[in-house]
Motif scaffolding. Structure first.
Motif, PDB file in Angstrom:
ATOM      1  N   VAL A 152       0.845  -1.193   0.000  1.00 11.50           N
ATOM      2  CA  VAL A 152       0.000   0.000   0.000  1.00 11.50           C
ATOM      3  C   VAL A 152       0.883   1.248   0.000  1.00 11.50           C
ATOM      4  N   GLY A 153       0.304   2.357  -0.367  1.00 13.74           N
ATOM      5  CA  GLY A 153       1.021   3.628  -0.268  1.00 13.74           C
ATOM      6  C   GLY A 153       1.995   3.897  -1.399  1.00 13.74           C
ATOM      7  N   VAL A 154       1.971   3.055  -2.421  1.00 16.02           N
ATOM      8  CA  VAL A 154       2.911   3.258  -3.529  1.00 16.02           C
ATOM      9  C   VAL A 154       2.548   4.523  -4.304  1.00 16.02           C
ATOM     10  N   ALA A 155       1.251   4.683  -4.565  1.00 28.05           N
ATOM     11  CA  ALA A 155       0.823   5.859  -5.334  1.00 28.05           C
ATOM     12  C   ALA A 155       1.146   7.147  -4.577  1.00 28.05           C
ATOM     13  N   SER A 156       0.924   7.148  -3.249  1.00 29.61           N
ATOM     14  CA  SER A 156       1.183   8.392  -2.532  1.00 29.61           C
ATOM     15  C   SER A 156       2.674   8.724  -2.518  1.00 29.61           C
ATOM     16  N   ARG A 157       3.515   7.677  -2.523  1.00 27.15           N
ATOM     17  CA  ARG A 157       4.954   7.920  -2.630  1.00 27.15           C
ATOM     18  C   ARG A 157       5.272   8.596  -3.971  1.00 27.15           C
ATOM     19  N   MET A 158       4.559   8.134  -4.982  1.00 26.29           N
ATOM     20  CA  MET A 158       4.747   8.727  -6.319  1.00 26.29           C
ATOM     21  C   MET A 158       4.345  10.203  -6.298  1.00 26.29           C
ATOM     22  N   PHE A 159       3.183  10.476  -5.709  1.00 20.90           N
ATOM     23  CA  PHE A 159       2.676  11.860  -5.706  1.00 20.90           C
ATOM     24  C   PHE A 159       3.607  12.767  -4.904  1.00 20.90           C
ATOM     25  N   LYS A 160       4.115  12.247  -3.781  1.00 24.68           N
ATOM     26  CA  LYS A 160       5.012  13.064  -2.945  1.00 24.68           C
ATOM     27  C   LYS A 160       6.291  13.388  -3.721  1.00 24.68           C
ATOM     28  N   SER A 161       6.818  12.384  -4.372  1.00 23.73           N
ATOM     29  CA  SER A 161       8.064  12.586  -5.106  1.00 23.73           C
ATOM     30  C   SER A 161       7.878  13.657  -6.192  1.00 23.73           C
ATOM     31  N   LEU A 162       6.738  13.643  -6.864  1.00 22.46           N
ATOM     32  CA  LEU A 162       6.484  14.650  -7.904  1.00 22.46           C
ATOM     33  C   LEU A 162       6.288  16.024  -7.278  1.00 22.46           C
ATOM     34  N   SER A 163       5.608  16.040  -6.136  1.00 20.83           N
ATOM     35  CA  SER A 163       5.367  17.339  -5.499  1.00 20.83           C
ATOM     36  C   SER A 163       6.690  17.926  -4.993  1.00 20.83           C
ATOM     37  N   ASP A 164       7.604  17.084  -4.497  1.00 18.85           N
ATOM     38  CA  ASP A 164       8.921  17.572  -4.066  1.00 18.85           C
ATOM     39  C   ASP A 164       9.671  18.246  -5.216  1.00 18.85           C
ATOM     40  N   GLU A 165       9.371  17.815  -6.431  1.00 19.77           N
ATOM     41  CA  GLU A 165      10.021  18.429  -7.605  1.00 19.77           C
ATOM     42  C   GLU A 165       9.213  19.619  -8.124  1.00 19.77           C
ATOM     43  N   GLY A 166       8.102  19.929  -7.449  1.00 11.75           N
ATOM     44  CA  GLY A 166       7.268  21.062  -7.876  1.00 11.75           C
ATOM     45  C   GLY A 166       6.450  20.755  -9.125  1.00 11.75           C
ATOM     46  N   ILE A 167       6.190  19.463  -9.357  1.00  9.79           N
ATOM     47  CA  ILE A 167       5.441  19.090 -10.568  1.00  9.79           C
ATOM     48  C   ILE A 167       3.966  18.908 -10.231  1.00  9.79           C
ATOM     49  N   ASN A 168       3.123  19.629 -10.951  1.00 11.84           N
ATOM     50  CA  ASN A 168       1.691  19.570 -10.704  1.00 11.84           C
ATOM     51  C   ASN A 168       1.065  18.383 -11.452  1.00 11.84           C
ATOM     52  N   ILE A 169       0.250  17.615 -10.736  1.00 13.12           N
ATOM     53  CA  ILE A 169      -0.424  16.475 -11.368  1.00 13.12           C
ATOM     54  C   ILE A 169      -1.789  16.938 -11.869  1.00 13.12           C
ATOM     55  N   GLN A 170      -2.041  16.717 -13.157  1.00 17.66           N
ATOM     56  CA  GLN A 170      -3.311  17.163 -13.735  1.00 17.66           C
ATOM     57  C   GLN A 170      -4.380  16.074 -13.707  1.00 17.66           C
ATOM     58  N   MET A 171      -3.960  14.839 -13.880  1.00 14.50           N
ATOM     59  CA  MET A 171      -4.912  13.725 -13.885  1.00 14.50           C
ATOM     60  C   MET A 171      -4.220  12.492 -13.311  1.00 14.50           C
ATOM     61  N   ILE A 172      -5.017  11.580 -12.784  1.00 16.18           N
ATOM     62  CA  ILE A 172      -4.450  10.345 -12.224  1.00 16.18           C
ATOM     63  C   ILE A 172      -5.286   9.168 -12.714  1.00 16.18           C
ATOM     64  N   SER A 173      -4.625   8.079 -12.997  1.00 14.49           N
ATOM     65  CA  SER A 173      -5.380   6.872 -13.332  1.00 14.49           C
ATOM     66  C   SER A 173      -4.640   5.667 -12.741  1.00 14.49           C
ATOM     67  N   THR A 174      -5.377   4.748 -12.151  1.00 14.27           N
ATOM     68  CA  THR A 174      -4.699   3.621 -11.513  1.00 14.27           C
ATOM     69  C   THR A 174      -5.319   2.295 -11.946  1.00 14.27           C
ATOM     70  N   SER A 175      -4.517   1.251 -11.863  1.00 19.00           N
ATOM     71  CA  SER A 175      -5.053  -0.105 -11.975  1.00 19.00           C
ATOM     72  C   SER A 175      -4.252  -0.925 -10.978  1.00 19.00           C
ATOM     73  N   GLU A 176      -4.496  -2.226 -10.960  1.00 17.58           N
ATOM     74  CA  GLU A 176      -3.866  -3.059  -9.946  1.00 17.58           C
ATOM     75  C   GLU A 176      -2.343  -2.951  -9.930  1.00 17.58           C
ATOM     76  N   ILE A 177      -1.749  -2.878 -11.122  1.00 15.73           N
ATOM     77  CA  ILE A 177      -0.274  -2.910 -11.149  1.00 15.73           C
ATOM     78  C   ILE A 177       0.352  -1.662 -11.781  1.00 15.73           C
ATOM     79  N   LYS A 178      -0.400  -0.575 -11.865  1.00 16.26           N
ATOM     80  CA  LYS A 178       0.207   0.667 -12.356  1.00 16.26           C
ATOM     81  C   LYS A 178      -0.509   1.898 -11.806  1.00 16.26           C
ATOM     82  N   THR A 179       0.235   3.005 -11.725  1.00 14.77           N
ATOM     83  CA  THR A 179      -0.375   4.309 -11.468  1.00 14.77           C
ATOM     84  C   THR A 179       0.178   5.265 -12.514  1.00 14.77           C
TER      85      THR A 179
END
Ligand code: ADP
Ligand code: ASP
Ligand code: MG
Length: 426
Positions: free
Chosen positions: A368-395
């Protein structure tokens, strides 16, 4: 003695010198006692050159028979490289014969420029193999039920090779290319990317569908469905390396998920610059609105990828989705026109300068928490996420195109893909 299919990509076939190198490599396998079928791509740049000529003559790319002629044109690239490879093999003293898609025949449906293989007749190939010949089957092309030449979509020679391997029940299909295997991400974008010794079909399927062009997605689908052992390896190693060593090099696409593979949370990062975003702003938030918008787009034969609907405010909402960049203008015009008035939308806006970055891994199932790690890492770089899509083995996230490389590098580091691990390192 095994029956082996080799596929050589455009760069590997890029000059007469390289074709000679391919011929020497194939001859080596043949002399080692294997029955050899070879599927070459057009020489690098040739497909683009041909399609460019057509666009020069028909900038609007229109005409009832345009798709048919485009395929008749594009198929010549592979026809030339196949004949050249056969000539080179014969010059090396190896008996060889090339067959075009329609000589085999490779039967497809009639969707010009993106045809699907329906069946492959194996009699002619088997007869030539029995006669001791190396058989060259022209990649990327087939023939439809009405006898028209078709092509399989960009990168389609991978699919030709795997489909031929499936039809012949080959022992293995080796995809020779300009990198020495499948990497944790495109090594041309992240130099620290590492070659994977093995990757599961499921992960490879996601990577290919999310933009890693090292294998065309349909080739992976075929390999999974018909259980074709599939390997990606380099055509740039010295041609005379020992067959046994070469047979174990590169990356194996495997049906088995080993325990170690499951330990890796994220196995790879894919990205795709070919998409564009469209937003329909201020539409009434009522049942049927998604169908009205996406139904109109689907009716125009446009595939939609990521979809997002915002929370409604004062009974109105914004609705965004992505399409292939080639379909961007068409979709925008369509929605700006009659649909916008019917929908009562305030405006329809678009952005073709977006990209999609995805993390892929079967380990995401059990962590669990893999996607949020992804979002945090992007936010640390100042990158804005416009859309998100997930499935069992990808975000996947949609971001501004100008941050693509930064995002891919940051995620590659975040998920320790720079570090050798037991599961992935060679
Ligand atoms: P070919 O002409 O041999 O079919 P392609 O250009 O279609 O070759 O595919 C190989 C390219 O795919 C590599 O040069 C590399 O830049 C790109 N690529 C993208 N993602 C990956 C990945 N994860 N691993 C390896 N290569 C990748
Ligand atoms: N020549 C075709 C292309 O450039 C098919 C391939 O290379 O696989 O897309
Ligand atoms: Mg390719």
């Amino acid at each position: 003695m095994a029956l082996i299919v080799h596929k050589y990509g455009g760069t590997s076939m890029g000059s007469t010198e390289r074709i000679l190198n391919v011929a020497k490599r194939v001859a080596k396998w043949h002399r080692a006692g294997h029955k050899m079928v070879v599927v070459p791509s057009a020489m690098s740049g040739e497909t683009n050159r041909l399609l460019g000529l057509a666009k020069e003559l028909s900038p609007a790319q229109k005409g009832a028979g345009y798709g048919r002629e485009l395929d008749a044109l594009a198929a010549t690239g592979e026809q030339a490289s196949s004949a050249l490879l056969s000539i080179a093999l014969q010059a090396e003293g190896v008996d060889a014969i090339s067959f075009t898609g329609w000589q085999v025949p490779v039967r497809t449906n009639s969707s010009f420029t993106k045809a699907r293989i329906e069946s492959i007749e194996d009699a002619r190939i088997h007869a030539a193999l029995e006669a001791g010949k190396v058989v060259i089957v022209t990649g990327f092309q087939g023939i439809d039920p009405d006898g028209h030449i078709t092509t399989l979509g960009r990168g389609g020679s991978d699919t030709s090779a795997v489909a031929v391997a499936a039809a012949l029940k080959a022992d293995e299909c080796l995809i020779f290319t300009d990198v020495d295997g499948v990497y944790t991400t495109d090594p041309r974008v992240v130099p620290e990317a590492r070659r994977m010794e093995r990757v599961s079909f499921e992960e490879m399927l996601e990577m290919a569908s999310l933009g890693s062009k090292v294998l065309q997605i349909r080739s992976v689908e075929f390999a999974g469905k018909y259980k074709v052992p599939l390997r990606v390896l380099s055509s740039f190693t010295p041609w005379d390396i020992d067959v046994e060593t070469e047979a174990k090099s590169g990356t194996l696409i495997t049906l088995e998920e080993s325990e170690e593979m499951e330990q890796a949370v994220v196995s790879g990062i894919a990205f795709n610059r070919d998409e564009a975003k469209i937003s329909v702003l201020g539409v009434p938030d009522k049942p049927g609105i998604a169908f009205q918008i996406l139904g109109a787009v689907a009716a125009a034969n446009v595939e939609v990828d990521v979809i997002i609907q915002n929370l409604s405010k004062d009974g109105k909402t914004d609705f965004s989705f992505t399409v292939h960049r080639n379909d961007y203008q068409k979709s925008l015009d369509l929605l700006k026109g009659e649909v916008a008035s019917e929908l009562g939308a305030a405006d329809v806006v678009g952005d073709p300068r977006i990209c999609k970055v995805s993390i892929v891994g079967i380990g995401m199932r059990s962590h669990v928490g893999v996607a949020s790690r992804m979002f945090k890492s992007l936010s640390d770089e100042g990158i804005n996420i416009q859309m998100i899509s997930t499935s069992e083995i990808k975000t996947s996230v949609v971001i501004d195109e100008k941050y693509m490389e930064l995002a891919v590098r940051a995620l590659h580091r975040e998920f320790d893909l720079d570090q050798p691990t037991d599961s992935l390192s060679s």
